[in-house]
Design a protein around this motif. Structure first.
Motif, mmCIF file in Angstrom:
data_model
loop_
_atom_site.group_PDB
_atom_site.id
_atom_site.type_symbol
_atom_site.label_atom_id
_atom_site.label_comp_id
_atom_site.label_asym_id
_atom_site.label_seq_id
_atom_site.Cartn_x
_atom_site.Cartn_y
_atom_site.Cartn_z
ATOM 1 N N VAL A 1 39.158 29.201 -13.497
ATOM 2 C CA VAL A 1 39.735 28.155 -12.273
ATOM 3 C C VAL A 1 39.089 27.917 -11.139
ATOM 4 O O VAL A 1 38.844 27.041 -10.626
ATOM 5 C CB VAL A 1 41.279 28.392 -12.186
ATOM 6 N N LEU B 1 43.037 21.123 -12.675
ATOM 7 C CA LEU B 1 43.806 22.174 -13.043
ATOM 8 C C LEU B 1 44.620 22.077 -14.263
ATOM 9 O O LEU B 1 45.070 22.703 -15.051
ATOM 10 C CB LEU B 1 45.113 22.211 -11.875
ATOM 11 N N ALA C 1 48.512 28.016 -9.610
ATOM 12 C CA ALA C 1 47.015 28.297 -10.085
ATOM 13 C C ALA C 1 46.673 29.725 -9.390
ATOM 14 O O ALA C 1 46.993 30.204 -8.075
ATOM 15 C CB ALA C 1 45.967 27.447 -9.442
ATOM 16 N N CYS D 1 44.160 25.252 -16.166
ATOM 17 C CA CYS D 1 45.095 26.099 -15.775
ATOM 18 C C CYS D 1 46.486 26.084 -16.371
ATOM 19 O O CYS D 1 47.378 25.939 -15.945
ATOM 20 C CB CYS D 1 45.218 26.125 -14.307
#
Length: 381
Positions: free
Chosen positions: A61, A38, A101, A42
């Motif tokens: 993602v 992540l 996310a 992200c």
């Protein structure tokens, strides 16, 4: 090899009269792998693009998480999944919320596999579980009416047809099918292209997740086993635990951002973190937040290892984290002063995610009332 392998379940162990409870080594590795993924895919700017754009989810993602095996984590091994536990899912949820996310998780990757594994027919399991594991199918879940129903909402089943309205279907966008609970608690699979089904996207405070309304008019259904609502109740427990873990991740991010800001912002010729009042605000956030993690871990552990305690533990985890992290969200914003309300810092993404987690599948008052009934303190309404 996939990172999302089957983990050893974190559990209490005794030795020399002491008890220890924590994550296994595999679960710690899972947490670190998700966090790294992540961090790379992200950033906040990407979250902002998704929240303000037309796309409900970030395919970038989601694709990266799929490569780690996230899509099959709760699917039994016999159907191409990893057969992991709810504690594993809670570990992942915390990291997803830390990065806010914009990806489907709770419904498609947790609740739907649990429901199909527990109450699905052989044919339903064979059709849907491998598709979920491989990422070829998404299933949204509508359970809100099993907790509390608004006037005019609720779904009834007349033979093999569904009628009524289901609000707050989770992981709504792009769903190939919907897992819906009727007023008796029985679960049904409804295909997204079913005749008589109307799908309406809903706008909530949390723009990082997709939620929708389903309207049924003589819609054909594929019911799961009629177990008197036992599976729906189990899904509520699982959902509440994962939402509580999500709040922990969002709360952790807000605390860290408040501490970092207090260590940089100057006022009256001093770093504001040197003022005692600001120190106390940050310390109180951390003091309230940290015990929530062990509470949620135990609730997740109980779901698989101590079913008799699962419902009560889930209620405690959901209600307590809801209250604590509302305080964290407010206080972190206050530490930032006027900047905390601007889009520049993006605090509002975590603030709103915590607000959504607090209310969906029952706010603290509703969940505590259920816990009181279960313990015999009050009677069901």
């Amino acid at each position: 090899a996939s990172t999302a392998r089957r983990s050893r379940r974190g559990s209490p162990t005794t030795g020399s009269g002491l008890m220890d409870f924590g994550l296994s080594q595999d679960q710690q590795m899972l947490r670190e792998a998700i966090a790294r993924c992540l961090a790379d895919t992200c950033p906040l700017d990407h979250v902002r693009e998704c929240a303000e754009g037309e796309a409900s989810y970030s395919e970038k993602v989601q694709s990266a998480l799929s490569e780690l095996g996230l899509t099959g984590m709760m699917v039994p091994q016999g159907y191409g999944g990893h057969g992991m536990t709810l504690l594993d899912a809670a570990v992942v949820a915390e990291q997803l919320a830390y990065a806010v996310a914009p990806v489907p998780f709770l419904a498609n990757h947790v609740l739907a596999p649990i429901a199909l594994a527990q109450a699905g027919s052989d044919a339903q399991q064979a059709e849907w579980l491998p598709k979920i594991a491989s990422g070829k199918a998404r299933i949204a879940v509508a359970l809100a009416e099993t907790v509390e129903a608004r006037s005019g909402a609720g779904v009834t089943c007349d033979g093999e047809k569904l009628n009524g309205t289901a609000l707050f279907a989770l992981d709504f966008a792009g769903a190939d099918a919907f897992l819906v609970a009727d007023t008796g608690g029985r679960l049904h699979i409804v295909r997204a292209d079913a005749a008589g089904l109307e799908k309406i996207p809903l706008t909530t405070i949390d723009r990082t997740r997709s939620v929708g309304e389903l309207r049924f008019e003589q819609v054909e259904t594929e019911p799961l086993a009629d177990d008197g609502g036992a599976t729906a109740s189990r899904l509520r427990d699982a959902g509440r635990v994962v939402l509580a873990a999500d709040s922990i991740g969002a709360g952790q991010a807000m605390i860290e951002k408040a501490v970092d800001y207090a260590g940089q912002r100057e006022q009256f010729g001093r770093i504001i973190g040197s003022f005692q009042a600001v120190k106390h605000m940050c310390a109180e956030m951390a003091a309230r937040h940290e015990p929530c993690r062990s509470l949620v871990w135990y609730a997740a552990h109980a779901f698989d290892a101590a079913p008799g305690e699962a419902m009560l533990a889930a209620c405690h985890a959901k209600s307590h984290t809801g209250e604590v992290h509302r305080f964290v969200a407010r206080t972190s914003t206050e530490v930032h002063g006027g900047m905390g309300f601007t889009d520049l810092l993006g605090l509002h993404y975590w603030f709103k995610r915590i607000g959504f987690d607090r209310q969906i599948l029952g706010g603290p008052e509703v969940v505590r009332a259920e816990a009181a009934v279960q313990q015999g303190w009050t009677r069901a309404a």
